[in-house]
Design an enzyme around this catalytic site. Structure first.
Site, PDB file in Angstrom:
ATOM      1  N   ASP A   1       2.411  -3.734   5.859  1.00 47.73           N
ATOM      2  CA  ASP A   1       0.973  -3.564   5.651  1.00 47.73           C
ATOM      3  C   ASP A   1       0.582  -2.098   5.496  1.00 47.73           C
ATOM      4  OD1 ASP A   1       1.710  -3.245   8.351  1.00 47.73           O
ATOM      5  OD2 ASP A   1      -0.398  -3.329   8.928  1.00 47.73           O
ATOM      6  N   GLU A   2      -0.696  -1.901   5.211  1.00 50.09           N
ATOM      7  CA  GLU A   2      -1.315  -0.603   4.989  1.00 50.09           C
ATOM      8  C   GLU A   2      -0.640   0.185   3.863  1.00 50.09           C
ATOM      9  OE1 GLU A   2      -4.018   0.396   8.394  1.00 50.09           O
ATOM     10  OE2 GLU A   2      -2.065   0.512   9.383  1.00 50.09           O
ATOM     11  N   VAL A   3      -0.395  -0.563   2.818  1.00 51.17           N
ATOM     12  CA  VAL A   3      -0.011   0.041   1.554  1.00 51.17           C
ATOM     13  C   VAL A   3      -1.327   0.441   0.880  1.00 51.17           C
ATOM     14  CG1 VAL A   3       1.168  -0.407  -0.643  1.00 51.17           C
ATOM     15  CG2 VAL A   3       1.956  -1.520   1.444  1.00 51.17           C
TER      16      VAL A   3
END
Ligand code: NAG
Ligand code: NAG
Ligand code: NAG
Length: 430
Positions: A322-324
């Site tokens: 996550d948090e791309v």
């Protein structure tokens, strides 16, 4: 479909008359009436027939019966009160459950069937399901249908329910890295999940701040990466206990080991795993995500995930990712063209949705405030994922959720209030 929809909405309008209708989540099809039967806690029995090759009982149902007996009749006060109730109504002696397929010892999966029908009429008090998982959902519904008169007599109305989930994946995420959650807190959450018909415990085990999962291949991960290796870890025994406790409630345990970002805590126990960051031409002394250019990284990941996939029996494992930077992707015309070519985006994708999750991130939550933060609000997600998509009336939901919150309190879940008011049962809590 139009016919059943009309039937459903007529019921929505008519149904909220009495104490027995505050079901949460709302079932797919329900018909109830004022006609009701008494239940005597002294003699009421749960019985089941499971088509099983080995006739060796069924742990899932045996333990569920114990839980629901305690939930329904657990308080001592009924012993006096029940005798003074109405005597003229028919009494229901037992709930008979028929499970069509064999097997009580398997694990729930994404493919598990959870359909059930519940029939309470003059002739029978009967729960039919293809699987033990459907029987568990039906038992929960049954427990929400039983109500108590002011004199303390237990009743259940004449009812016909045909129920099944809208989505097969109905998850709740707990984050045990930002704050450690003690094992009993996790187990209590699994109970409240079952009351809401959630069926996936998404366990966000580790993250930047701490690594509480005790690895047998890499014990240094926990020794150096947990908040306190003596008290703030999950041992192999703890993990087993969570998986079995969840299984008995028809809940899958989906473990998440977030990579390649969110891995600062991993770096304490495995040297060389994280990418050294540079300031100009010099290493700055800080570390970023997992280092993708070293062979040792892949060897480590291989061994670690081999372990994890043997510890967590579910078919699925969550790798985070996550948090791309999506804003960057969106700004890039080549990426946009790629998405268009692949057909990503708004209607044909909808059919691929298998469910959803309520995500309880742990920045500001530990065992002191988890329960009132989570309940009853996560129940809203549970209902969207279980009930028919036409169940969207907020007033109808509000009344039922307020009632359900009181029922959660009665069951020992310290759920927060929805608004001003009080619970009939509140005195029992103090
Ligand atoms: C159940 O029966 C009671 C007593 O007759 C009645 O007040 C209540 O409205 C009924 N509930 C439903 C859902 O029919
Ligand atoms: C469960 O219910 C759904 C919705 O009616 C239906 O499509 C499905 O076939 C049912 N499955 C079983 C095993 O009864
Ligand atoms: C990394 O692995 C590849 C493929 O096995 C190998 O060709 C290469 O020499 C390895 N590099 C190092 C530094 O060991």
């Amino acid at each position: 479909m139009a016919g059943s929809r009309l039937w459903l909405s007529l019921l929505l309008a008519a149904a909220f008359a009495g104490p027995a209708t505050a079901l949460w989540p709302w079932p797919q099809y329900i018909q109830t009436s004022d006609w009701h039967y008494t239940i005597s806690p002294h003699s009421f029995q749960f019985k089941y027939h499971v088509r099983s090759a080995a006739q060796s009982g069924c742990s899932v149902l045996d333990e569920a019966f114990q839980r629901y007996r305690d939930l329904l009749f657990g308080s001592e006060s009924w012993q006096r009160a029940a005798l003074t109730g109405e005597q003229q109504t028919l009494e229901k002696q037992s709930l008979v459950i028929l499970v069509v397929t064999p097997g009580c010892e398997q694990l729930p999966s994404l493919e598990s069937v959870e359909n059930y029908t519940l029939t309470i009429n003059n002739e029978q008090c009967f729960l039919l399901s293809e699987t033990v998982w459907g029987a568990l959902r039906g038992l929960e519904t049954f427990s929400q249908l039983v109500w108590r008169s002011p004199e303390g007599t237990f009743f259940i109305n004449k009812t016909e329910i045909e129920d099944f989930p809208r989505f097969p994946h109905r998850g709740l995420l707990l984050d045990t890295s930002r704050h450690y959650l003690p094992l009993p807190t996790i187990l209590d959450t699994l109970d409240a999940m079952a009351y809401n018909k959630f069926n996936v415990f998404h366990w966000h085990l580790v993250d930047d701040p701490s690594f509480p999962y005790e690895s047998f291949a890499f014990p240094e991960l926990t020794r150096k990466g947990s908040y306190n290796p003596a008290t703030h870890i999950y041992t192999a025994q703890d993990v087993k206990e969570v998986i079995e406790y969840a299984r008995l409630r028809g809940i899958r345990v989906l473990a998440e080991f977030d990579t390649p970002g969110h891995t600062l805590s991993w770096g304490q126990g495995v040297s060389g795993l994280l990418t050294p960051c540079y300031s100009g031409s010099q290493p700055s002394g800080t570390f970023g995500p997992v280092n993708p250019i070293l062979n040792s990284t892949y060897e480590f990941m291989n061994t670690f995930f081999l372990e994890v996939s043997s510890v967590f029996p579910d078919f699925y494992l969550h790798l985070g990712g996550d948090e791309v930077d999506f804003a960057c992707w969106k700004s890039n015309p080549d990426v946009q063209a790629f998405m268009k070519k692949k057909g990503f985006g708004s209607p044909e994708q909808k059919a691929l949705v298998i469910g959803g999750e309520a995500c309880m991130w742990g920045e500001y939550v530990d065992s002191t405030n988890l329960v009132p933060r989570l309940w009853p609000r996560a129940g809203a997600v549970a209902e969207r994922l279980w009930s028919n998509k036409v169940v969207t009336d907020p007033d109808f939901a509000f009344k039922r959720l307020a009632h359900f919150r009181c029922e959660l309190l009665r069951r020992g879940v310290q759920a927060q209030p929805l608004s001003v008011g009080y619970c009939e049962q509140e005195f029992e809590q103090i």
